[in-house]
Design an enzyme around this catalytic site. Structure first.
Site, PDB file in Angstrom:
ATOM      1  N   HIS A 472     -28.005  -2.762  -2.423  1.00 29.07           N
ATOM      2  CA  HIS A 472     -27.523  -2.820  -3.801  1.00 29.07           C
ATOM      3  C   HIS A 472     -28.035  -1.635  -4.614  1.00 29.07           C
ATOM      4  O   HIS A 472     -27.368  -1.157  -5.518  1.00 29.07           O
ATOM      5  CB  HIS A 472     -27.943  -4.147  -4.441  1.00 29.07           C
ATOM      6  CG  HIS A 472     -27.124  -5.287  -3.934  1.00 29.07           C
ATOM      7  ND1 HIS A 472     -27.577  -6.576  -3.868  1.00 29.07           N
ATOM      8  CD2 HIS A 472     -25.868  -5.313  -3.443  1.00 29.07           C
ATOM      9  CE1 HIS A 472     -26.633  -7.347  -3.378  1.00 29.07           C
ATOM     10  NE2 HIS A 472     -25.593  -6.605  -3.112  1.00 29.07           N
ATOM     11  N   CYS A 782       1.428   6.207  -1.837  1.00 31.16           N
ATOM     12  CA  CYS A 782       0.395   5.414  -2.509  1.00 31.16           C
ATOM     13  C   CYS A 782      -0.604   4.823  -1.516  1.00 31.16           C
ATOM     14  O   CYS A 782      -1.474   4.056  -1.904  1.00 31.16           O
ATOM     15  CB  CYS A 782       1.026   4.309  -3.356  1.00 31.16           C
ATOM     16  SG  CYS A 782       2.023   3.180  -2.388  1.00 31.16           S
TER      17      CYS A 782
HETATM   18  C1  PEP Z   1      -0.015   0.772   2.180  1.00 30.96           C
HETATM   19  O1  PEP Z   1       0.321  -0.008   3.077  1.00 30.96           O
HETATM   20  O2  PEP Z   1      -0.268   1.979   2.351  1.00 30.96           O
HETATM   21  C2  PEP Z   1      -0.170   0.256   0.801  1.00 30.96           C
HETATM   22  C3  PEP Z   1      -0.377   1.061  -0.213  1.00 30.96           C
HETATM   23  O3  PEP Z   1      -0.143  -1.093   0.646  1.00 30.96           O
HETATM   24  P1  PEP Z   1      -1.397  -2.038   0.962  1.00 30.96           P
HETATM   25  O4  PEP Z   1      -2.542  -1.171   1.379  1.00 30.96           O
HETATM   26  O5  PEP Z   1      -1.649  -2.811  -0.275  1.00 30.96           O
HETATM   27  O6  PEP Z   1      -0.867  -2.875   2.085  1.00 30.96           O
END
Ligand code: PEP
Ligand code: MG
Length: 867
Positions: A472, A782
Site C-alpha cells: 500500500h 479504445c
Molecule cells: C477492448 O476490448 O479493447 C475494450 C476496450 O473493451 P473492454 O476492455 O472493456 O472489453
C-alpha cells in the site's frame, strides 16, 4: 450477532489424518468419558503444543501430557492407544511439569515405527478434559482430512456466545470459481468480501478447491481478514465459496463478481524487475545499493533516517476485567478515525487511499487478531502490550509464508499496531521527527499512515530497506508521484549513518541509491531531473492543445473512463473528449440495474464535465469475464464466445431499452456518441438504430446522437466496410480483438505475454478496419494498445483518427504523437506486417522509433514515462 473475539483455537499438534473422537477404537475416548475432542492419525514424529499454556501433568511413561491454558481450559494429549504398555520406549519428552509453552512448541518426539509395533494404534486423541464456561464448536474438519501440524483444528468459545457461522441460519449455497485478481486475495478485496458477507447477513467461508490428491484444503471465514489472507490465494486459484443465510445466493453473486473481475490498474505496480540495475546490464558502483522501483522518478537530497519508536505502553495489565474493555475502547476509537479518514479521502477523490483505510478498518475488526490479543490479556499483559504481541505474531506469520504479496501487508499490520498502541499509551505522541523538505527519507519500513504523514513534509524521495512494489505504501507513493525504492536491504540504514547531510542520488529509474555520489554524478542527475521537469511541464501545458504529428496529421487523444467522476479528471488533463465510457461500471456493485433516472444523471454529469467535447458512451458490455450479480447468464461451456455485449439485447431487450431512454434524455445530444460492444455484423447495429429512432421520435426529439460500433472480433474487422455504411464511427477494442484473433484468453496469465496487439495478424485486421471504413466514417482505438508506447505511433501510422487512453496518460500520448512522422512510419508498414510475430514487430518498431527519435528507447525508461 456473533462474537468470537474471545475464542480459543487449538492447533493440530502433529500432521495427520483426522479421526473423530467417536471413531477412535477405544471405548474410553469414543464414549467421551474424558471429554470432547478430536484425534489424529499422525504422519509426523513430534507432538507440538496446540495452544499456549502450562504443562500440568506428564505421564511417567511419557505417552500422555496435560496442558492448562491461562483461561483454565485443560487439554489431554494422548500419544497412540495402549501406549502405556511401552513404558516410555520410543518416546522422548521435551518438556516437564511446570513448563510454560507457546502454541507450536515441541512437546515430545516419538519413533513411529517403534510405537506402531508395540501399541494397538498410533491414533492420538486431543481431549478437552476441563473447560468450565467454554463451549466446543463442531469441528470443521472431515473424517480422513489431512491436516498439517499447526493447522487450526478445534475452536472453543465462551458458553452463551454464538459463532459467526452458527448465528447465520437459512439456506446453504455453494459456488466454485477461479480467482481473477492479479495480486491474489490481498487486504482490499478481503475487506470487500467481508463487507459483502455483512451486507447480506450471511456466514461466508472460502476454501481452495481440493488438490488433485483429494486432500482437503484449509478454509477461512470472511469475517477474518488474516485467515483469508493466510490462505495465500493467488490469481488462477480454483475456489469454493459457501454461504449460509437467506441472502446466500445474492451474497455469492456479489462475491463472485468481486473475485472474478480483474482489478482496475489504477496506480498499477511497475512491471516486476528481477534485480534492477543488473537487468540493465550495469554493475553497481562503490557504495551503491540496488532496490526495486516502487514509484518511478529521480531525486537528489540529503538522506534522513526515520526510526520512530512504538508508543510506550505498560507491559503488565490490571487483569482481564480492566484491560479487555480498554482494548475494545481503543479499537473503537481507531475504527472511528479510520472511517473518518476513508470518508475524507473519498470526498477528495483519493480512491486508492480510501480503499486502504477501508481495508485497515476491516482488518482492525478481525476476530482472530482480537482473540490473540485477548488471550495475552488473560495471560497478564496490559491491553497495549497484548495488542503489540498479537500483531507481532501475525506479522511474523505473514513474513514466514514466503509470499511476497502477504509480506507486503506487514506494513499495514504495523500501522494498526501503532495506531492502537498510541490510543493506549499515556506518553505524549512523539510526533514527526524533523524532516526537511526535499530530503530522501530512509526507513526500515513505512506504514501507510506514516507515508501520508511524512508526505506532508514534501520529501524528495523514499528509500526503504524492506517493502515490496505491490504494498500500500508503494501505491500511495505512486499516487503522490514520490520516487520510491524498496527492498534496498539492511545496508541501507548503515548508509545513512555513513553519509550524514550529504546529497544522495535516488535513481528510481535504474533502481539504485547512491549515498555518496561524486560532484559529477550529482551534476548529471540534477540535469536529468531538470530535463524531466521541463518535459513534464511541457507535456502538461501542451496537453490542452491538439496532437499534430510532425507530418501534419491531427489525432484526437481522448480518455477511457468508468463514470462521471473520472470524466472530470479527463477534462483536467486536456483530453479531447471521452473515447470510451464503460457504462457497465454503473451496473456493477449493486443489487439491481440502475433505473433510467440514475443512468441519465451519470451520463449527463459526464457530458457536463467535458464541456461540449465528444463523449462516447458504450452500452452495457456484459458476459464472459464481466458479470452482474442480478443478471445471471446461463452457464455455457465457452462464455467468451457466448451471449455477451450487443448479443445480449435479444434475450434482455429491457436493459437496452432503459439505457437508450436514459441516453436520449441527456443534452446536448450532438456531443453524445453511443457505441455498441462486441458487434459481429451490421444487422446488430441496424436493429439498435431502429430502436433509437423509434424512442427519439416517441420523445419528440429533433437531434440524434451518433451511433457507432466497436471492432472487437475478426468478423467485424473484415466486414468493416459494411459496418461503416451503418455506423457514424468505429472504435477498435484491441483487448478483445487480440484475444479473438490469436485465440488467447485475455484472462489467462500463462498467455499474457503472448497475447500481444503487435502480432502481425492483429495489425492486419486493424489495417482492414481502417481500409474498410475509409471515406465512410472515422476509426478510433479504445483498447489498451492506444496507450502502449510502441503501438500508439503504429496505430496512427495505420490511419486511425483517434486514440482513447487512461486519463493520466493523455499528456504523454499527445507528446509522443507530436514527435512522430506518421507518413514515414507508414512507409515501414508493408515490411512490419509481414514479420513472423509480435516480438519481431516490437524489436523492429523500437529500433525505428529510437532512430527517428519519436519515442525514447523503451529499455531504459519506465512505463509511466513512456506513455
Ligand atoms: C477492448 O476490448 O479493447 C475494450 C476496450 O473493451 P473492454 O476492455 O472493456 O472489453
Ligand atoms: Mg472489449
Amino acid at each position: 450477532m456473533s462474537d468470537s473475539s474471545q475464542s480459543l483455537t487449538l492447533l493440530a499438534p502433529v500432521a495427520g489424518l483426522v479421526v473423530p473422537l467417536a471413531a477412535v477404537p477405544d471405548p474410553v475416548f469414543a464414549g467421551l468419558a474424558l471429554g470432547e475432542g478430536i484425534a489424529l492419525d499422525p504422519l509426523g514424529e513430534c507432538l507440538h503444543a496446540p495452544c499456549d499454556g502450562e504443562v500440568v501433568q506428564c505421564a511417567r511413561t511419557h505417552h500422555a501430557l496435560t496442558l492448562k491454558t491461562d483461561a483454565e481450559v485443560e487439554l489431554l494429549l494422548h500419544l497412540g492407544l495402549d501406549t502405556v504398555a511401552l513404558q516410555g520406549q520410543g518416546i522422548e519428552p521435551l518438556v516437564g511439569v511446570g513448563d510454560r509453552v507457546r502454541a507450536g512448541d515441541p512437546l515430545c518426539r516419538f519413533d513411529a515405527d517403534a510405537l506402531a509395533r508395540g501399541a494397538s494404534a498410533l491414533i492420538t486423541p486431543l481431549v478437552i478434559t476441563e473447560a468450565a464456561g467454554w463451549r466446543l464448536l463442531p469441528s470443521a474438519r472431515a473424517e480422513g482430512e489431512r491436516v498439517a501440524c499447526g493447522d487450526p483444528l478445534l475452536v472453543l468459545i465462551p458458553a452463551g456466545v454464538e459463532s459467526a457461522e452458527e448465528s447465520a441460519t437459512g439456506p446453504l449455497a455453494e459456488r466454485c470459481l477461479t480467482l481473477a485478481l492479479a495480486a491474489g486475495l490481498h487486504a482490499r478485496p478481503a475487506a470487500r468480501l467481508r463487507a459483502i458477507a455483512r451486507e447480506h447477513g450471511v456466514g461466508l467461508t472460502l476454501q481452495q478447491e481440493p488438490a488433485t490428491d483429494g486432500a482437503e484444503s484449509p478454509s477461512a471465514s470472511a469475517e477474518s481478514l488474516s485467515a483469508l489472507m493466510n490462505l495465500g490465494l493467488t490469481q488462477g486459484t480454483a475456489l469454493r465459496l459457501t454461504a449460509r443465510g437467506d441472502n446466500a445466493e445474492a451474497a455469492l453473486d456479489a462475491a463472485e463478481v468481486l473475485l472474478t473481475t480483474p482489478e482496475a490498474e489504477e496506480h498499477a505496480a511497475p512491471p516486476p524487475q528481477a534485480v534492477p540495475g543488473e537487468a540493465l546490464g550495469e554493475a553497481l558502483g562503490e557504495g551503491e545499493l540496488a532496490g526495486l522501483v516502487a514509484s518511478p522518478g529521480l531525486a537528489l537530497g540529503p538522506l534522513v533516517a526515520y526510526r520512530p519508536p512504538l508508543p510506550a505502553v505498560p507491559h503488565d495489565g490490571a487483569g482481564e476485567a480492566v484491560e479487555a474493555p480498554r482494548l475494545n475502547a481503543a479499537l473503537a476509537r481507531v475504527a472511528e478515525a479510520l472511517d473518518a479518514a476513508e470518508a475524507q479521502a473519498r470526498r477528495q477523490g483519493q480512491e486508492a487511499e480510501a480503499e486502504i483505510f477501508a481495508a485497515h478498518g476491516a482488518w482492525l475488526a478481525d476476530p482472530d487478531l482480537l482473540a490473540a490479543a485477548q488471550e495475552r490479556i488473560r495471560a497478564g499483559r496490559g491491553a497495549g502490550q497484548a495488542w503489540r504481541e498479537a500483531l507481532d505474531a501475525e506479522a511474523a506469520r505473514l513474513e514466514a509464508t514466503g509470499n511476497a504479496l502477504l509480506a507486503a501487508r506487514v506494513a499495514d499490520l504495523r500501522d494498526l499496531q501503532r495506531r492502537v498502541m498510541a490510543e493506549l499509551s499515556d506518553a505524549a505522541e512523539p510526533g514527526l521527527p524533523d524532516i526537511p523538505e526535499g530530503a530522501l527519507l530512509v526507513a526500515e519500513e513505512l506504514t501507510p499512515s506514516e507515508l501520508v504523514a511524512v508526505a506532508a513534509r514534501r520529501p524528495a524521495g523514499l528509500c526503504l530497506a524492506g517493502g515490496g512494489t505491490t504494498s500500500h505504501v508503494a501505491i500511495l507513493a505512486r499516487a503522490r508521484g514520490i520516487p520510491c525504492l524498496v527492498a534496498l536491504g539492511p545496508a541501507l540504514l548503515a548508509a545513512v549513518d555513513g553519509s550524514p547531510g550529504e546529497r544522495a542520488i535516488l535513481d528510481a529509474e535504474r533502481g539504485r541509491l547512491v549515498p555518496a555520489p561524486s560532484e559529477a554524478q550529482r551534476a548529471e542527475v540534477a540535469e536529468r531531473i531538470e530535463a524531466r521537469r521541463r518535459e513534464a511541464d511541457a507535456a502538461r501545458a501542451a496537453a490542452f492543445g491538439p496532437a499534430i504529428t510532425r507530418d501534419g496529421r491531427e489525432v484526437e487523444v481522448c480518455a477511457n473512463i468508468g463514470g462521471a467522476e473520472e470524466a472530470r479528471l479527463a477534462a483536467e488533463v486536456g483530453a479531447d473528449g471521452v473515447g470510451l465510457l464503460r457504462s457497465e461500471f454503473l451496473f456493477l456493485a449493486r443489487d439491481s440495474a440502475p433505473d433510467e433516472a440514475t443512468q441519465r444523471g451519470e451520463y449527463q454529469a459526464a457530458l457536463d464535465a467535458l464541456g461540449g467535447k465528444p463523449v462516447i458512451i458504450r452500452t452495457l458490455d456484459i458476459g464472459a469475464d464481466k458479470q452482474l450479480p442480478y443478471l445471471r447468464l446461463p452457464a455455457v461451456p465457452n462464455p467468451a464466445l457466448g451471449v455477451r455485449g450487443a448479443r445480449l439485447w435479444a434475450s434482455h431487450p429491457e436493459l437496452l431499452e432503459t439505457q437508450l431512454r436514459a441516453l436520449l434524455g441527456v443534452t446536448p445530444l450532438d456531443t453524445l456518441h453511443i457505441m455498441l460492444p462486441m458487434v459481429s455484423e451490421a444487422g446488430e447495429l441496424r436493429r439498435v438504430r431502429e430502436r433509437l429512432e423509434a424512442i427519439a421520435s416517441e420523445l419528440g426529439l429533433a437531434a440524434r446522437p451518433r451511433l457507432g460500433a466497436m471492432i472487437e472480433v475478426p468478423s467485424a474487422a473484415l466486414c468493416a466496410a459494411s459496418l461503416a455504411a451503418e455506423a457514424d464511427f468505429l472504435s477498435i477494442g484491441t483487448n478483445d480483438l487480440t484475444q479473438y484473433t490469436l485465440a488467447m484468453d485475455r484472462e489467462d496469465p500463462a498467455l499474457t505475454a503472448r497475447a500481444d496487439v503487435l502480432h502481425p495478424a492483429v495489425l492486419r485486421l486493424i489495417q482492414a478496419t481502417v481500409d474498410g471504413a475509409a471515406g465512410r466514417c472515422p476509426v478510433g482505438v479504445c483498447g489498451a494498445a492506444a496507450s502502449d508506447a510502441l503501438a500508439a505511433p503504429l496505430l496512427v501510422a495505420l490511419g486511425v483518427d483517434e486514440l482513447s487512453v487512461e486519463p493520466a496518460r493523455v499528456p504523454a500520448v499527445k507528446a509522443v504523437l507530436r514527435r512522430l512522422d506518421a507518413a514515414a512510419l507508414a512507409a515501414e508498414l508493408p515490411e512490419l506486417l509481414t514479420l513472423d510475430d509480435a516480438t519481431a514487430v516490437r524489436e523492429r518498431l523500437n529500433a525505428w522509433l529510437a532512430r527517428a527519435d519519436a519515442t525514447p528507447d523503451t529499455t531504459t525508461t519506465t512505463t509511466l514515462e513512456r506513455c
